[in-house]
Design an enzyme around this catalytic site. Structure first.
Site, mmCIF file in Angstrom:
data_model
loop_
_atom_site.group_PDB
_atom_site.id
_atom_site.type_symbol
_atom_site.label_atom_id
_atom_site.label_comp_id
_atom_site.label_asym_id
_atom_site.label_seq_id
_atom_site.Cartn_x
_atom_site.Cartn_y
_atom_site.Cartn_z
ATOM 1 N N GLY A 1 0.812 -1.219 0.000
ATOM 2 C CA GLY A 1 0.000 0.000 0.000
ATOM 3 C C GLY A 1 0.839 1.260 0.000
ATOM 4 O O GLY A 1 0.610 2.178 -0.791
ATOM 5 N N ASN B 1 -4.996 -7.346 -2.484
ATOM 6 C CA ASN B 1 -4.035 -6.241 -2.469
ATOM 7 C C ASN B 1 -4.499 -5.068 -3.338
ATOM 8 O O ASN B 1 -4.088 -3.932 -3.142
ATOM 9 C CB ASN B 1 -2.674 -6.692 -3.035
ATOM 10 C CG ASN B 1 -2.032 -7.827 -2.266
ATOM 11 O OD1 ASN B 1 -1.273 -8.593 -2.834
ATOM 12 N ND2 ASN B 1 -2.320 -7.957 -0.980
ATOM 13 N N ASP C 1 4.280 -3.884 6.963
ATOM 14 C CA ASP C 1 2.942 -3.990 7.536
ATOM 15 C C ASP C 1 2.919 -4.634 8.902
ATOM 16 O O ASP C 1 1.904 -5.142 9.328
ATOM 17 C CB ASP C 1 2.059 -4.808 6.594
ATOM 18 C CG ASP C 1 2.552 -6.246 6.488
ATOM 19 O OD1 ASP C 1 3.676 -6.517 6.940
ATOM 20 O OD2 ASP C 1 1.797 -7.081 5.963
ATOM 21 N N CYS D 1 -4.861 -4.205 9.795
ATOM 22 C CA CYS D 1 -5.704 -3.727 8.698
ATOM 23 C C CYS D 1 -6.639 -4.817 8.199
ATOM 24 O O CYS D 1 -7.742 -4.528 7.745
ATOM 25 C CB CYS D 1 -4.856 -3.203 7.557
ATOM 26 S SG CYS D 1 -4.046 -1.652 7.929
ATOM 27 N N CYS E 1 16.504 6.217 25.068
ATOM 28 C CA CYS E 1 16.069 5.339 23.974
ATOM 29 C C CYS E 1 17.036 4.159 23.855
ATOM 30 O O CYS E 1 18.255 4.342 23.891
ATOM 31 C CB CYS E 1 16.021 6.108 22.654
ATOM 32 S SG CYS E 1 15.674 5.049 21.234
HETATM 33 ZN ZN LIG Z 1 15.435 6.640 19.589
#
Ligand SMILES: [Zn+2]
Lengths: 68, 270
Positions: free
Chosen positions: B40, B69, B129, B187, B244
């Site tokens: 997509g 698709n 996805d 989805c 992080c």
């Molecule tokens: Zn980061």
């Protein structure tokens, strides 16, 4: 107190925490939402203990995994 | 590199833009982009990047075209059902612009091949996805210091952000870890409006073009969200997380490995 949540200014109860706001805003996936307050991320473990203040700007970021 | 008359004509609408010009078009033609997922998001990105004359475009996807698709994966057509997506995509891209060198990788991008694959390109587009792939691509790009465009779509909503090394947060800053399988609707469970993939995939192509041509400002430190029901775009400022796990100080993740997660948007397998 006034908060800007997801770009909308609304009135909320004084001393509300991030955790209470998540409930009040009916966030569908409360376990997996990312929250920023005034452009700083709040660790998910700190939602219940983070108190919001007048004029804070809150954003909810949601997982979106689709692409195909 | 001198332009041929045909190239001058083909790219005239780019060249006339002061932000692109001859210089920017030359940068596009000398540039390279890897599109991971010819679905997509990858479909419109691949079409526009080929049309723009990006010199070398890699397309990675393991699957064949399925009828489900076609509601959104606009690079593929009905006669392509059963054909590998990378081949179907390459044929359309070559038809639009024979100048573009299309490199196809009919493989799932995983911890084994991701570093080698991304190392050959200037900019990466994540059109996958599932969260496993999205975190893998993020970690690999952060570790390899590669700029990339992350995007996600679901129902009537989409969002994207651009990572440029040293210029703002990565995807893991926004979401420290993938959600458990089935925690977030996919989805195929929840649906997605076809044109949403077009909107967000085109925005990813724009980010790649701007990066290569060095035009304008990228979506670094900004998550752009789009809601098709209200037609609202929002720019949500997003900081980097000091802690992080991949781009923070003393990052624990130093190698891109597969996270296990269910496909989010693959539709029904027939
Ligand atoms: Zn980061």
């Amino acid at each position: 107190m006034k908060l800007t949540v997801g770009g909308n200014v609304k009135e909320y109860k004084e001393g509300m925490t991030v955790g209470e706001l998540i409930e009040a805003e009916d966030v569908k996936t409360p376990m997996y939402v990312t929250v920023s307050v005034n452009d700083e991320f709040v660790e998910s473990g700190d939602f219940a203990s983070t108190t919001l203040n007048e004029n804070d700007t809150v954003e909810f970021l949601y997982f979106m995994g689709g692409g195909r | 590199m001198a332009f041929s008359n045909e190239q001058l004509e083909r790219y005239s609408r780019h060249i006339i833009l002061k932000e692109i010009g001859v210089k920017g078009q030359k940068r596009l033609m000398e540039g390279s982009v890897l599109i991971i997922g010819a679905g997509g998001l990858g479909s419109p990105a691949a079409l526009y990047l080929a049309a723009a004359g990006v010199g070398r475009i890699g397309v990675a996807d393991a699957d064949v075209v399925e009828i489900s698709n076609l509601q959104r994966q606009v690079i593929h057509a009905t006669p392509d059902v059963g054909v590998p997506k990378v081949e179907s995509a390459r044929d359309k891209m070559n038809a639009i612009n024979p100048d573009v060198k299309v490199e196809t990788f009919r493989a799932l991008v995983d911890g084994e091949n991701v570093m080698e694959l991304i190392s050959r390109y200037d900019f990466i587009i994540d059109g996958t996805d599932n969260f496993g792939a999205k975190f893998l691509i993020n970690d690999a790009c952060v570790i390899a210091k590669k700029p990339f465009s992350h995007a996600g779509i679901l129902r009537f909503q989409g969002q994207l952000i651009t990572y440029v090394p040293g210029e703002g947060p990565c995807y893991r800053c926004l979401f420290p870890a993938p959600p458990p399988p089935d925690a977030i609707p996919t989805c195929s469970q929840a649906g997605v409006i076809g044109a949403m993939a077009g909107v967000i995939g085109c925005l990813q192509a724009l980010e790649a073009v701007k990066y290569l041509a060095r035009a304008g400002k990228l979506l670094t430190g900004v998550l752009l969200t789009y809601d098709a029901l209200t037609m609202e775009f929002r720019r949500v400022k997003t900081p980097a997380r000091r802690n992080c796990a991949v781009c923070g100080v003393d990052a624990a993740i130093t190698e891109a490995v597969n996270c296990v997660a269910a496909p989010v948007c693959e539709g029904i397998n027939i």
